[in-house]
Write a protein that holds these residues in place. Structure first.
Motif, short mmCIF file in Angstrom:
data_model
loop_
_atom_site.label_atom_id
_atom_site.label_comp_id
_atom_site.label_asym_id
_atom_site.label_seq_id
_atom_site.Cartn_x
_atom_site.Cartn_y
_atom_site.Cartn_z
N ALA A 27 24.31 -7.61 -0.37
CA ALA A 27 23.66 -7.89 -1.31
C ALA A 27 22.34 -8.12 -1.22
CB ALA A 27 24.25 -8.71 -2.38
N PHE A 28 21.76 -8.94 -0.32
CA PHE A 28 20.51 -9.50 -0.26
C PHE A 28 19.69 -8.28 0.44
CE2 PHE A 28 22.97 -13.30 -0.80
CZ PHE A 28 22.17 -14.10 -1.53
N ALA A 29 20.27 -7.54 1.26
CA ALA A 29 19.57 -6.30 1.78
C ALA A 29 19.16 -5.49 0.75
CB ALA A 29 20.45 -5.53 2.68
N ARG A 30 19.97 -5.38 -0.42
CA ARG A 30 19.78 -4.38 -1.65
C ARG A 30 18.60 -5.12 -2.16
NH1 ARG A 30 25.25 -4.02 -1.87
NH2 ARG A 30 25.25 -5.66 -3.64
N LEU A 31 18.54 -6.44 -2.35
CA LEU A 31 17.37 -7.22 -3.25
C LEU A 31 16.11 -6.90 -2.35
CD1 LEU A 31 19.52 -10.45 -3.84
CD2 LEU A 31 18.53 -8.95 -5.56
N GLY A 32 16.24 -6.93 -1.10
CA GLY A 32 14.91 -6.99 -0.41
C GLY A 32 14.32 -5.61 -0.42
N THR A 33 15.32 -4.51 -0.12
CA THR A 33 14.77 -3.33 -0.66
C THR A 33 14.00 -2.81 -1.90
OG1 THR A 33 16.56 -2.39 0.76
CG2 THR A 33 15.77 -0.78 -0.48
N ILE A 34 14.78 -3.44 -2.96
CA ILE A 34 14.00 -3.23 -4.22
C ILE A 34 12.81 -3.99 -4.32
CG2 ILE A 34 14.46 -3.63 -6.88
CD1 ILE A 34 16.01 -1.24 -5.75
N ALA A 35 12.62 -5.16 -3.93
CA ALA A 35 11.37 -6.05 -4.12
C ALA A 35 10.42 -5.33 -3.20
CB ALA A 35 11.82 -7.46 -3.11
N GLY A 36 10.91 -4.59 -2.20
CA GLY A 36 9.75 -3.98 -1.44
C GLY A 36 9.28 -2.70 -2.27
N ALA A 37 10.22 -2.08 -3.15
CA ALA A 37 9.62 -0.87 -3.77
C ALA A 37 8.89 -1.32 -4.87
CB ALA A 37 11.02 -0.24 -4.54
N VAL A 38 9.16 -2.60 -5.39
CA VAL A 38 8.30 -3.31 -6.51
C VAL A 38 6.94 -3.37 -5.95
CG1 VAL A 38 8.02 -5.12 -8.05
CG2 VAL A 38 10.08 -4.08 -7.93
N GLU A 39 6.99 -4.01 -4.67
CA GLU A 39 5.66 -4.39 -4.10
C GLU A 39 4.98 -3.06 -3.99
OE1 GLU A 39 2.73 -6.62 -1.91
OE2 GLU A 39 3.86 -6.96 -3.68
N HIS A 40 5.31 -2.15 -3.25
CA HIS A 40 4.94 -0.81 -3.20
C HIS A 40 4.16 -0.35 -4.57
CE1 HIS A 40 3.84 3.08 -1.79
NE2 HIS A 40 4.53 3.59 -2.99
N ALA A 41 5.02 -0.56 -5.56
CA ALA A 41 4.44 0.19 -6.89
C ALA A 41 3.30 -0.51 -7.35
CB ALA A 41 5.45 0.24 -7.96
N LYS A 42 3.44 -2.00 -7.34
CA LYS A 42 2.50 -2.87 -7.89
C LYS A 42 1.35 -3.17 -7.03
CE LYS A 42 5.28 -5.29 -11.21
NZ LYS A 42 4.43 -4.87 -12.20
N HIS A 43 1.39 -3.13 -5.62
CA HIS A 43 0.30 -3.43 -4.88
C HIS A 43 -0.31 -2.63 -4.08
CE1 HIS A 43 -2.62 -6.32 -3.05
NE2 HIS A 43 -1.75 -6.29 -1.85
N LEU A 44 0.61 -1.93 -3.22
CA LEU A 44 0.16 -1.04 -2.15
C LEU A 44 -0.38 0.49 -2.71
CD1 LEU A 44 2.91 -1.63 0.79
CD2 LEU A 44 0.56 -2.75 0.32
N SER A 45 0.02 0.77 -3.87
CA SER A 45 -0.53 1.83 -4.42
C SER A 45 -1.93 1.56 -5.30
CB SER A 45 0.53 2.71 -5.14
OG SER A 45 1.50 2.80 -4.42
N ASP A 46 -2.70 0.97 -4.79
CA ASP A 46 -4.07 0.47 -5.49
C ASP A 46 -4.74 1.62 -6.11
OD1 ASP A 46 -5.08 -2.22 -3.53
OD2 ASP A 46 -3.84 -2.24 -5.27
N PRO A 47 -4.91 2.57 -5.62
CA PRO A 47 -5.50 3.88 -6.52
C PRO A 47 -5.28 3.98 -7.75
CG PRO A 47 -5.09 4.52 -4.21
CD PRO A 47 -4.21 3.29 -4.35
N HIS A 48 -3.89 3.87 -8.11
CA HIS A 48 -3.62 4.15 -9.42
C HIS A 48 -3.94 3.20 -10.35
CE1 HIS A 48 0.08 1.85 -8.50
NE2 HIS A 48 0.09 1.52 -9.62
N ILE A 49 -4.47 1.91 -9.83
CA ILE A 49 -4.54 0.89 -10.73
C ILE A 49 -5.98 1.00 -11.33
CG2 ILE A 49 -5.07 -1.64 -11.14
CD1 ILE A 49 -2.86 -2.09 -8.95
N PRO A 50 -6.41 1.38 -12.46
CA PRO A 50 -7.62 2.00 -12.66
C PRO A 50 -8.93 0.72 -13.06
CG PRO A 50 -6.38 1.87 -14.80
CD PRO A 50 -5.50 1.52 -13.63
N ASP A 51 -8.54 -0.56 -13.27
CA ASP A 51 -9.50 -1.48 -13.38
C ASP A 51 -8.67 -3.01 -13.33
OD1 ASP A 51 -8.18 -2.31 -15.75
OD2 ASP A 51 -9.30 -0.82 -16.76
N ALA A 52 -9.39 -4.02 -13.27
CA ALA A 52 -8.98 -5.35 -13.05
C ALA A 52 -7.94 -5.63 -14.11
CB ALA A 52 -10.06 -6.48 -13.02
N THR A 53 -8.30 -5.39 -15.30
CA THR A 53 -7.27 -5.71 -16.52
C THR A 53 -5.83 -4.96 -16.00
OG1 THR A 53 -9.13 -5.37 -17.94
CG2 THR A 53 -6.74 -5.15 -18.93
N ALA A 54 -5.74 -3.85 -15.61
CA ALA A 54 -4.46 -3.31 -15.22
C ALA A 54 -3.82 -4.30 -14.22
CB ALA A 54 -4.49 -2.05 -14.74
#
Length: 814
Positions: A645-672
């Motif tokens: 269960a905790f492996a699944r939790l870590g996997t999803i947390a990593g996907a969230v981190e990728h989408a919110k932080h590591l894919s910076d080019p899609h964040i148009p400005d500081a407000t986003a």
């Protein structure tokens, strides 16, 4: 032998109307001779039915019982149903009112038959006596004129013969001198006084006499037909009003009293519907009255058209005939006007859509649309927009597209789609599939308008496809099959929709295992497979899914609903999405998706409209909180047996981190960026709320059972308001990283009191003065041993689970 005879059929042909035929048909439609027995059936049913909704059903059962029912006692001396008969009282005030309207409908029908027949046989009108005589009926007028013609012919022939004899007596050479005769009507004619001349004149005279009296009766026939029409029109209008009152009381207009579902009533109702819709501002309530026959048929088969159950039986011959006559009396543009002129929900739309659903379902007695000959019998608008749309203005004549015709056709299709989108009964598999293919094909054509027609001019957005797809989605099995068809699935997902609600309905219907089906059973496999295929395909076409690949001047783009459905599928299958895998695969009701698919999917949903992305992350947080709590609560002995269960939790947390932080080019400005930070605070709050609630259940002795997401699903509709939560959040309170998931897990451990962790207290991330470093190091400053940071909990209580989670998190990020 000359003759002036003419028949009633001759009169009807001459008049251009058929009063005798119409009177017979109307009498057959009403069948007053059986009305007493029908009343007796309802008398028995009214005392037994639970409510108005079951009255027709109970009456039908009694009508089908062997042996005849004696309704003579319920018929008064005038042949009408006795409204005071005790046998027609119900079992309550509401039932009495229903029965009252049924009796009024019966008597209205009987009275109208009497009036109509009286126009033929002269039996209606003022009573004899008091200075009145019974007025002549058309039969008497016919007979008088027929007899008068015979008499006039006989007398004229006598005059002709007499003139011929007189000529012979005075002429030296009989037949050589013309004779003359003055006929009864005063006309003088000359003729040759030979047998041939006499016969020729007699034939001419007979022809004139017949025409005169035939025309006289025809004139009366026209007048009679007009009076008859007025009487029947008045009957149908009043009957429709009575039916409306019965429907308000819950009666479904079905059963042995079939006045509302005759073919003639169908034709009249369709004609009235067309007349009302032709107005600039048709009356929404009035048009619903003209579709009440359709509603009654659907209610009789499905119980309730607004909340249909499984069909209890197929269409009867009379019901099928009603549907065919009704739709056969409507042209395509009339039905389209209903969708275009009446905004929003309307009962007539439901009735018309469901009627089409019945007509296209061979298992329920409708047409088999896979058979071209039967398909050709469908209502014109169905043929036009589901099967023949490529032969019309969307493709033009020999490839030449007419702008105005294209726009008009799109508007008509939108109206049709709006009506079909109100269907409530499950459409047949083949028809559902055909609707879906037509919807996607027409959407492709709609998106090509700028290319096809050139810039400027009238560009019409396609909203009709959404209605057809919504109707298709009522058939979950067909929806799953369509999504498992790669060509259809891809075509559906890559469209630039102006209205993607219907596409979203189909995605949800085809991917979420219906209630009552075991998710692990063979019956669930198509839905699980469709979910896997849909998520993989969506991850491959982010720009198309976001509606950003085509710029169409004059066409609004709205893929929000479709993206929301992808978020729902992801949420629903989060346990599968969370399983780390080197390669995406589906097998026997289970699936894994690889890191690239998962990260692309989360990035797609992160880039969606904030309404979609924020709700998605709240659902993710709910799943995380429930998963962690359930894992801790299930490990009462603290043996660390729930590492998966905790492996699944870590996997999803990593996907969230990728989408919110590591894919910076899609964040148009500081407000986003700050919005995403606030969203993380909200997510932690959401997860904590769910874990807290689950913990409360545990403390109350309620067993938390089922899968982790099953527990979170219970709280799906009670998540905190994101707007309010964002207002409370300090937007710079949290750095990106694994802090959120570790906070969520720590809170779950506390709520589950895992290995005595219930005494811990975590910092509130939204409070002033609390930063990421405070949470990570457990610095709170009060010195209270109960106020410890979650690192202490991890180290002391679940360091093994922590390590599994962090390892999966890092592998998820790559």
């Amino acid at each position: 032998m000359v003759s002036v005879s003419f028949t009633r059929e001759d009169v009807e042909k001459k008049a251009g109307v058929a009063p005798w035929k119409r009177a017979r048909e109307f009498s057959d439609e009403i069948d007053p001779a059986d009305m007493g027995d029908t009343a007796a059936v309802y008398a028995r049913a009214a005392g037994e039915a639970d409510d108005a909704g079951t009255l027709a059903e109970s009456a039908t059962e009694h009508a089908g019982e062997s042996g005849s029912v004696d309704g003579g006692t319920l018929v008064d001396v005038g042949g009408r149903i006795d409204e005071t008969a005790r046998g027609l009282q119900g079992n309550g005030a509401d039932m009495d009112e229903v029965v009252n309207w049924i009796v009024k409908s019966m008597n209205l029908a009987i009275d109208t038959v009497t009036e109509v027949n009286g126009l033929i046989d002269g039996a209606s009108g003022p009573p004899v006596g008091h200075g009145f005589t019974t007025p002549k009926g058309l039969d008497q007028i016919y007979q008088e004129n027929h007899d008068a013609a015979q008499g006039e012919l006989s007398r004229d022939i006598e005059l002709i013969n007499a003139a011929s004899r007189a000529s012979a007596q005075t002429s030296a050479a009989p037949g050589t001198v013309a004779a003359s005769v003055t006929l009864e009507g005063g006309r003088t004619v000359s003729f040759t006084p030979t047998q041939e001349g006499v016969d020729s004149l007699a034939a001419d005279v007979a022809r004139d006499i017949r025409e005169k009296y035939l025309q006289s009766v025809a004139d009366s026939a026209e007048s009679t037909y007009s009076e008859m029409t007025d009487a029947i029109e008045d009957y149908r209008s009043k009957l429709t009003g009575y039916g409306h009152e019965l429907q308000i009381l819950g009666y479904d207009l079905s059963g042995p009293l079939d006045l509302w579902t005759t073919e003639a009533q169908a034709e009249w109702a369709a004609d009235q519907l067309a007349k009302e819709l032709a107005k600039d501002e048709p009356d929404p309530e009035l048009i619903q009255r003209y579709t009440q026959g359709l509603d009654g048929i659907v209610d009789a088969i499905f119980g309730d058209s607004n909340n249909p159950g499984d069909p209890s039986r197929p269409l009867t011959e009379q019901e099928r005939a009603y549907l065919e006559r009704f739709y056969g009396s409507l042209d395509a543009d009339t039905l389209a006007q209903l969708g275009n002129k009446i905004d929003g929900w309307n009962g007539a739309k439901v009735d018309l859509a469901n009627g089409i659903g019945l007509l296209t379902n061979p298992d329920l007695g409708g047409f088999d649309v896979s058979d071209p000959e039967q398909r050709a019998k469908l209502p014109d608008i169905v043929e036009r927009f589901v099967y023949d749309w490529e032969d019309g203005p969307f493709y033009g004549d020999d490839g030449r597209i007419d702008r105005d015709a294209f726009a008009d056709e799109m508007r008509a299709f939108n109206g049709f789609g709006d009506v079909l989108g109100h269907m409530t009964i499950t459409p047949d598999d083949q028809f559902a599939e055909d609707m879906a293919h037509a919807a996607v094909g027409i959407q492709q054509r709609a998106s090509q308008q700028l290319v096809l027609l050139g810039p400027g001019g009238d560009i019409v957005a396609n909203t009709g496809s959404s209605g057809l797809l919504s109707a298709t989605s009522l058939n979950a099995e067909t929806s799953a099959g369509l999504l498992n068809d790669e060509d259809f699935r891809t075509s559906l997902l890559v469209q630039t929709w102006q209205d993607s609600d219907g596409a979203a309905d189909l995605v949800r219907a085809g991917t979420i295992v219906p209630e009552g089906i075991d998710p692990k059973s063979k019956a669930a496999h198509p839905f699980v497979e469709a979910a896997f295929n849909t998520l993989v395909t969506a991850s491959q076409y982010p720009d198309e899914m976001l509606g950003r690949q085509v710029e169409i001047e004059g066409l609004e783009r709205n893929n929000t609903a479709l993206l929301s459905s992808i978020a729902d599928v992801t949420d629903n299958y989060m346990d599968s999405v969370a399983v780390s895998s080197e390669e995406a695969w589906y097998e026997n009701g289970r699936f894994n998706i690889d890191r690239e698919v998962r990260n692309n999917l989360f990035e797609l949903l992160d880039r969606a409209d904030p309404v979609v992305s924020d709700q998605f992350y709240r659902y993710v947080a709910g799943w995380e909180g429930a998963t962690a709590y359930t894992a801790f609560a299930g490990d009462k002995d603290g043996n660390g047996d729930n590492a998966a269960a905790f492996a699944r939790l870590g996997t999803i947390a990593g996907a969230v981190e990728h989408a919110k932080h590591l894919s910076d080019p899609h964040i148009p400005d500081a407000t986003a960026g700050t919005r995403r930070q606030a969203s993380l605070v909200v997510s932690v709050s959401t997860a904590a709320g769910i874990a807290n609630t689950l913990g409360d259940w545990g403390r109350l002795g309620v067993t938390v059972s089922g899968g982790a997401w099953g527990a979170a699903e219970i709280l799906r509709h009670s998540l905190p308001d994101p707007t309010a939560a964002e207002k409370e959040a300090k937007w710079n309170a949290l750095e990106f990283g694994d802090t959120p998931i570790r906070s969520i897990v720590a809170n779950a451990a506390i709520e589950a009191d895992y290995r005595g962790a219930g005494d811990y207290k975590l910092p509130n991330l939204a409070e002033d003065g609390v930063h990421e470093s405070d949470v990570r190091q457990g610095r709170l400053g009060s010195g209270d041993p109960k106020e410890k940071g979650y690192l202490d909990i991890e180290n002391a209580k679940y360091d093994g689970y922590r390590d599994v989670l962090i390892d999966a998190y890092r592998r998820s990020l790559g």
